[in-house]
Design a protein around this motif. Structure first.
Motif, short mmCIF file in Angstrom:
data_model
loop_
_atom_site.label_atom_id
_atom_site.label_comp_id
_atom_site.label_asym_id
_atom_site.label_seq_id
_atom_site.Cartn_x
_atom_site.Cartn_y
_atom_site.Cartn_z
N GLU A 81 0.83 -1.20 0.00
CA GLU A 81 0.00 0.00 0.00
C GLU A 81 0.87 1.25 0.00
OE1 GLU A 81 -3.25 0.27 -0.33
OE2 GLU A 81 -3.38 -1.91 -0.55
N THR A 82 1.98 1.20 0.73
CA THR A 82 2.90 2.34 0.73
C THR A 82 3.50 2.56 -0.65
OG1 THR A 82 3.49 1.92 3.05
CG2 THR A 82 5.02 3.24 1.76
N TYR A 83 3.87 1.48 -1.31
CA TYR A 83 4.45 1.59 -2.65
C TYR A 83 3.43 2.13 -3.66
CZ TYR A 83 8.48 -1.11 -1.00
OH TYR A 83 9.60 -1.54 -0.33
N ILE A 84 2.19 1.75 -3.51
CA ILE A 84 1.15 2.23 -4.43
C ILE A 84 0.96 3.73 -4.26
CG2 ILE A 84 -1.32 2.12 -4.95
CD1 ILE A 84 -1.22 -0.87 -4.32
N VAL A 85 1.00 4.19 -3.03
CA VAL A 85 0.88 5.63 -2.78
C VAL A 85 2.04 6.37 -3.43
CG1 VAL A 85 0.94 7.42 -1.01
CG2 VAL A 85 -0.44 5.37 -0.65
N ILE A 86 3.26 5.83 -3.31
CA ILE A 86 4.42 6.45 -3.94
C ILE A 86 4.27 6.47 -5.45
CG2 ILE A 86 6.91 6.21 -4.32
CD1 ILE A 86 7.11 5.02 -1.50
N LEU A 87 3.73 5.39 -6.02
CA LEU A 87 3.50 5.32 -7.46
C LEU A 87 2.58 6.44 -7.94
CD1 LEU A 87 3.35 3.99 -10.30
CD2 LEU A 87 1.61 2.45 -9.36
N GLN A 88 1.58 6.76 -7.17
CA GLN A 88 0.57 7.73 -7.60
C GLN A 88 0.95 9.18 -7.31
OE1 GLN A 88 -2.78 6.15 -5.45
NE2 GLN A 88 -3.37 4.78 -7.13
N THR A 89 2.12 9.41 -6.73
CA THR A 89 2.53 10.78 -6.45
C THR A 89 2.87 11.50 -7.75
OG1 THR A 89 4.84 10.13 -6.14
CG2 THR A 89 3.42 10.19 -4.17
N THR A 91 5.42 13.34 -8.39
CA THR A 91 6.84 13.20 -8.74
C THR A 91 7.08 11.93 -9.55
OG1 THR A 91 7.52 14.38 -6.74
CG2 THR A 91 9.16 13.00 -7.81
N THR A 92 6.55 10.80 -9.07
CA THR A 92 6.76 9.53 -9.77
C THR A 92 6.08 9.52 -11.13
OG1 THR A 92 6.85 8.37 -7.65
CG2 THR A 92 6.48 7.03 -9.61
N ILE A 93 4.85 10.00 -11.19
CA ILE A 93 4.12 10.01 -12.47
C ILE A 93 4.84 10.88 -13.49
CG2 ILE A 93 1.97 10.69 -13.61
CD1 ILE A 93 1.73 8.15 -11.99
N ASN A 94 5.32 12.04 -13.07
CA ASN A 94 6.05 12.92 -13.99
C ASN A 94 7.34 12.27 -14.46
OD1 ASN A 94 4.15 14.96 -13.98
ND2 ASN A 94 5.10 16.06 -12.29
N GLU A 95 8.01 11.50 -13.60
CA GLU A 95 9.21 10.77 -14.01
C GLU A 95 8.86 9.72 -15.06
OE1 GLU A 95 11.20 9.11 -10.68
OE2 GLU A 95 11.73 11.05 -9.79
N ILE A 96 7.73 9.06 -14.88
CA ILE A 96 7.29 8.06 -15.87
C ILE A 96 7.00 8.73 -17.21
CG2 ILE A 96 5.44 6.43 -16.43
CD1 ILE A 96 5.18 5.95 -13.37
N ILE A 97 6.34 9.88 -17.17
CA ILE A 97 6.02 10.60 -18.41
C ILE A 97 7.30 11.04 -19.12
CG2 ILE A 97 4.97 12.71 -19.34
CD1 ILE A 97 2.87 12.49 -17.11
N ASP A 98 8.26 11.56 -18.35
CA ASP A 98 9.52 12.02 -18.96
C ASP A 98 10.34 10.85 -19.49
OD1 ASP A 98 8.82 14.59 -18.31
OD2 ASP A 98 9.97 14.63 -16.44
N GLU A 99 10.39 9.75 -18.72
CA GLU A 99 11.19 8.59 -19.13
C GLU A 99 10.67 7.99 -20.43
OE1 GLU A 99 14.10 5.64 -19.03
OE2 GLU A 99 13.91 7.43 -17.77
#
Length: 244
Positions: A81-89, A91-99
């Motif tokens: 559950e902690t990892y899922i919250v980090i995924l949806q932040t 910061t992480t989503i923008n890194e996915i978009i940029d990558e």
């Protein structure tokens, strides 16, 4: 005094049987309508998922340390559950978009992603839903590359590994034409039966002597045959009802 309403199930059943052709037409129309809507109006969506494994013997989050073993599934669930919250932040989503150089905004991307543990295990699946099958698999695999590093930047001692990469889906996940067609048929059935039942309940036509004596409870004074022959109660004679 409130008027009592008596429901004769035989009358309702007879009404349904007599109007069976209407019910069949309603079922066919409902099924055809939903089939057409599902096939031509709804946008096809595709899903791809990447599976990751949580393997932590010890980890720390902030100033608190935790330990976890393969048998402590409830603790693993909390970690997932902690990892899922980090995924949806953001910061992480923008890194996915940029990558992946994806042409999506943060809001669009986060609405496409869902995640959950697999059968209450230490494996969790990240599912991406998109109108493009290639985008769905590309985003899912980019998540598999970006997420472990994003998690390690937040959770000390984290160890997230990819179990299964996403593949490009060959069939759409939704809409389901068969399910929509069945739902349309059921909706047509319910509407037709409902209308017929309501019409039967509000039908005050006198059909027989028994209907008068049992339902209305009025005395019968005389019968007036319409064709000179007292052969049937259904449209063959008129009944005169007296006042009590």
């Amino acid at each position: 005094m409130e008027e009592e309403i008596t429901i004769d199930l035989k009358i309702l059943l007879k009404a349904l049987l007599n109007k069976g052709w209407i019910i069949m037409i309603a079922i066919i129309l409902g099924a055809a309508t939903m089939y057409s809507y599902s096939s031509y109006a709804k946008t096809p969506l595709y899903q791809a998922d990447v599976k990751l494994y949580v393997n932590n013997s010890t980890f720390s989050l902030g100033s608190t340390s935790y330990s976890i073993s393969s048998g402590e599934l409830s603790a693993a669930q909390s970690l997932i559950e902690t990892y899922i919250v980090i995924l949806q932040t953001r910061t992480t989503i923008n890194e996915i978009i940029d990558e992946g150089n994806f042409d999506y905004t943060y809001t669009e991307m986060v609405s496409m992603i869902s995640a959950a543990s697999v059968n209450s295990t230490e494996v969790f699946s990240v599912t991406v839903t998109s109108e493009s099958p290639s985008d769905a698999s590309a985003i899912a695999n980019t998540i598999g590359l970006v997420l472990p590093e994003s998690i390690s930047n937040v959770v000390d001692g984290s160890d997230v590994r990819i179990v299964d990469y996403a593949v490009t889906p060959v069939s759409q996940s939704s809409p389901s034409t068969s399910k929509d067609t069945i739902m349309g048929a059921m909706l047509g059935l319910v509407i037709a039966v409902g209308i017929i039942v309501v019409a039967a309940l509000f039908d005050n036509t006198i059909r027989s002597e028994d209907y008068i004596t049992q339902t209305i409870d009025y005395p019968i004074l005389a019968f007036i045959p319409e064709d000179g022959a007292n052969t049937s109660y259904y449209g063959k004679k008129k009944t005169k009802i007296g006042n009590r």
